[in-house]
Design a protein around this motif. Structure first.
Motif, PDB file in Angstrom:
ATOM      1  N   HIS A  73     -26.866 -76.037  60.573  1.00  0.00           N
ATOM      2  CA  HIS A  73     -26.017 -74.070  60.359  1.00  0.00           C
ATOM      3  C   HIS A  73     -27.021 -73.264  59.853  1.00  0.00           C
ATOM      4  O   HIS A  73     -25.883 -72.811  59.296  1.00  0.00           O
ATOM      5  N   TYR A  74     -27.735 -72.650  60.174  1.00  0.00           N
ATOM      6  CA  TYR A  74     -28.607 -72.074  59.477  1.00  0.00           C
ATOM      7  C   TYR A  74     -28.238 -71.248  58.033  1.00  0.00           C
ATOM      8  O   TYR A  74     -28.395 -70.525  57.477  1.00  0.00           O
ATOM      9  N   HIS A 102     -37.336 -75.437  71.073  1.00  0.00           N
ATOM     10  CA  HIS A 102     -36.578 -75.808  71.970  1.00  0.00           C
ATOM     11  C   HIS A 102     -36.276 -76.427  70.182  1.00  0.00           C
ATOM     12  O   HIS A 102     -34.928 -76.656  70.229  1.00  0.00           O
ATOM     13  N   LEU A 103     -37.045 -76.793  69.661  1.00  0.00           N
ATOM     14  CA  LEU A 103     -36.658 -78.013  68.400  1.00  0.00           C
ATOM     15  C   LEU A 103     -36.348 -77.454  67.312  1.00  0.00           C
ATOM     16  O   LEU A 103     -35.203 -77.877  67.098  1.00  0.00           O
ATOM     17  N   ARG A 104     -37.456 -76.275  67.427  1.00  0.00           N
ATOM     18  CA  ARG A 104     -36.741 -74.634  66.077  1.00  0.00           C
ATOM     19  C   ARG A 104     -35.510 -74.763  66.224  1.00  0.00           C
ATOM     20  O   ARG A 104     -34.482 -74.724  64.989  1.00  0.00           O
ATOM     21  N   GLN A 105     -34.587 -74.519  67.510  1.00  0.00           N
ATOM     22  CA  GLN A 105     -33.484 -74.123  67.600  1.00  0.00           C
ATOM     23  C   GLN A 105     -32.711 -75.057  67.108  1.00  0.00           C
ATOM     24  O   GLN A 105     -31.266 -75.027  66.907  1.00  0.00           O
ATOM     25  N   SER A 106     -32.770 -76.546  67.609  1.00  0.00           N
ATOM     26  CA  SER A 106     -32.138 -77.270  67.752  1.00  0.00           C
ATOM     27  C   SER A 106     -32.151 -77.672  66.127  1.00  0.00           C
ATOM     28  O   SER A 106     -31.143 -78.431  65.592  1.00  0.00           O
ATOM     29  N   VAL A 107     -32.942 -77.726  65.545  1.00  0.00           N
ATOM     30  CA  VAL A 107     -32.920 -78.009  63.704  1.00  0.00           C
ATOM     31  C   VAL A 107     -31.991 -76.947  63.268  1.00  0.00           C
ATOM     32  O   VAL A 107     -30.679 -77.270  62.643  1.00  0.00           O
ATOM     33  N   LEU A 108     -32.081 -75.266  63.174  1.00  0.00           N
ATOM     34  CA  LEU A 108     -30.999 -74.108  63.457  1.00  0.00           C
ATOM     35  C   LEU A 108     -29.343 -74.869  63.677  1.00  0.00           C
ATOM     36  O   LEU A 108     -28.548 -74.804  62.134  1.00  0.00           O
ATOM     37  N   ASP A 109     -29.082 -75.369  64.944  1.00  0.00           N
ATOM     38  CA  ASP A 109     -28.207 -75.386  64.665  1.00  0.00           C
ATOM     39  C   ASP A 109     -27.332 -76.895  64.177  1.00  0.00           C
ATOM     40  O   ASP A 109     -26.538 -76.586  63.917  1.00  0.00           O
ATOM     41  N   ARG A 110     -28.742 -77.485  64.202  1.00  0.00           N
ATOM     42  CA  ARG A 110     -27.748 -78.919  63.592  1.00  0.00           C
ATOM     43  C   ARG A 110     -27.579 -78.210  62.239  1.00  0.00           C
ATOM     44  O   ARG A 110     -26.813 -79.075  61.550  1.00  0.00           O
ATOM     45  N   LEU A 125     -25.002 -72.559  48.920  1.00  0.00           N
ATOM     46  CA  LEU A 125     -25.034 -72.049  49.923  1.00  0.00           C
ATOM     47  C   LEU A 125     -25.919 -71.117  50.092  1.00  0.00           C
ATOM     48  O   LEU A 125     -25.593 -70.044  50.011  1.00  0.00           O
ATOM     49  N   THR A 126     -26.642 -71.420  51.525  1.00  0.00           N
ATOM     50  CA  THR A 126     -27.856 -70.392  51.265  1.00  0.00           C
ATOM     51  C   THR A 126     -27.965 -69.520  53.030  1.00  0.00           C
ATOM     52  O   THR A 126     -28.680 -70.320  53.905  1.00  0.00           O
ATOM     53  N   PRO A 127     -26.539 -68.518  53.558  1.00  0.00           N
ATOM     54  CA  PRO A 127     -26.561 -68.349  55.224  1.00  0.00           C
ATOM     55  C   PRO A 127     -27.982 -67.911  54.926  1.00  0.00           C
ATOM     56  O   PRO A 127     -28.451 -67.313  54.541  1.00  0.00           O
ATOM     57  N   ASP A 128     -27.896 -67.627  56.738  1.00  0.00           N
ATOM     58  CA  ASP A 128     -28.642 -67.182  57.009  1.00  0.00           C
ATOM     59  C   ASP A 128     -30.260 -67.257  57.457  1.00  0.00           C
ATOM     60  O   ASP A 128     -30.912 -66.412  57.265  1.00  0.00           O
ATOM     61  N   SER A 129     -30.519 -68.555  56.722  1.00  0.00           N
ATOM     62  CA  SER A 129     -32.240 -68.479  56.994  1.00  0.00           C
ATOM     63  C   SER A 129     -32.055 -69.414  58.042  1.00  0.00           C
ATOM     64  O   SER A 129     -31.647 -69.684  58.804  1.00  0.00           O
ATOM     65  N   LYS A 130     -33.320 -68.798  58.656  1.00  0.00           N
ATOM     66  CA  LYS A 130     -33.620 -68.980  60.089  1.00  0.00           C
ATOM     67  C   LYS A 130     -35.156 -69.322  60.002  1.00  0.00           C
ATOM     68  O   LYS A 130     -35.952 -69.454  60.977  1.00  0.00           O
TER      69      LYS A 130
END
Length: 176
Positions: A88-89, A78-86, A100-105
């Motif tokens: 914006h990947y 949940h923490l990980r997903q919250s940070v990814l959303d915050r 800008l480096t998109p799609d960083s997971k």
């Protein structure tokens, strides 16, 4: 409706029908990808090698076992997903230098868990990071904090500012 998945080509967000791994635009990479998977699958790994890696190399101490177990919890997911959303990947370390480096997971601890275990579940201590930056940051952490296998932790001031870390990672402002 047929089942689909996202194309494996970096930056491509097109969907491709299963069992393909690439969309029609990038289908020429399919054979190469399947061959690499087959090579990986055919590598011989004995149970003894796998056991040694998991017990000796990867989880070499009680602390490492605890860290490994934390990353397998629902709290971390949940923490990980919250940070990814915050974030914006987007890699926050690349962002500092105007890239800008998109799609960083990957979600990384700004102050490593070894240096400050109490902040491992603090969302403010987490940032999205791309692979090249994660590699550089891990190397920098080994030198600055003394993290990693075979190193001793150093008694240094923890750095929370991503901008300052990026400058130090890139060899500038080492004494700031």
């Amino acid at each position: 409706m047929p089942r689909v998945r996202r194309c494996r080509q970096y930056g491509c967000h097109a969907m491709c029908p299963l069992p393909n791994h690439y969309c029609p635009l990038h289908i020429e990479h399919e054979a190469e990808y399947l061959a690499s998977r087959e090579r990986w699958r055919n590598k011989e790994r004995s149970k003894a090698q796998v056991h040694k890696y998991n017990t000796v190399t990867r989880n070499r101490t009680v602390t490492k076992q605890e860290q490994y177990n934390f990353y397998r919890t629902r709290q971390w997911a949940h923490l990980r997903q919250s940070v990814l959303d915050r974030d914006h990947y987007l890699c926050q370390y690349c962002r500092v230098i105007g890239k800008l480096t998109p799609d960083s997971k990957t979600v990384d601890h700004i102050i490593p868990v070894e240096a400050k275990p109490s902040d491992k579940a603090d969302e403010c201590n987490l940032a999205v990071i791309c692979r090249p930056c994660h590699y550089k940051k891990t190397e920098w952490e080994r030198k600055y904090y003394g993290t990693g296998n075979g190193n001793e932790l150093k008694d240094v001031e923890p750095i929370e500012d991503v901008k300052r870390i990026v400058l130090m990672m890139n060899g500038r402002n080492n004494h700031a």
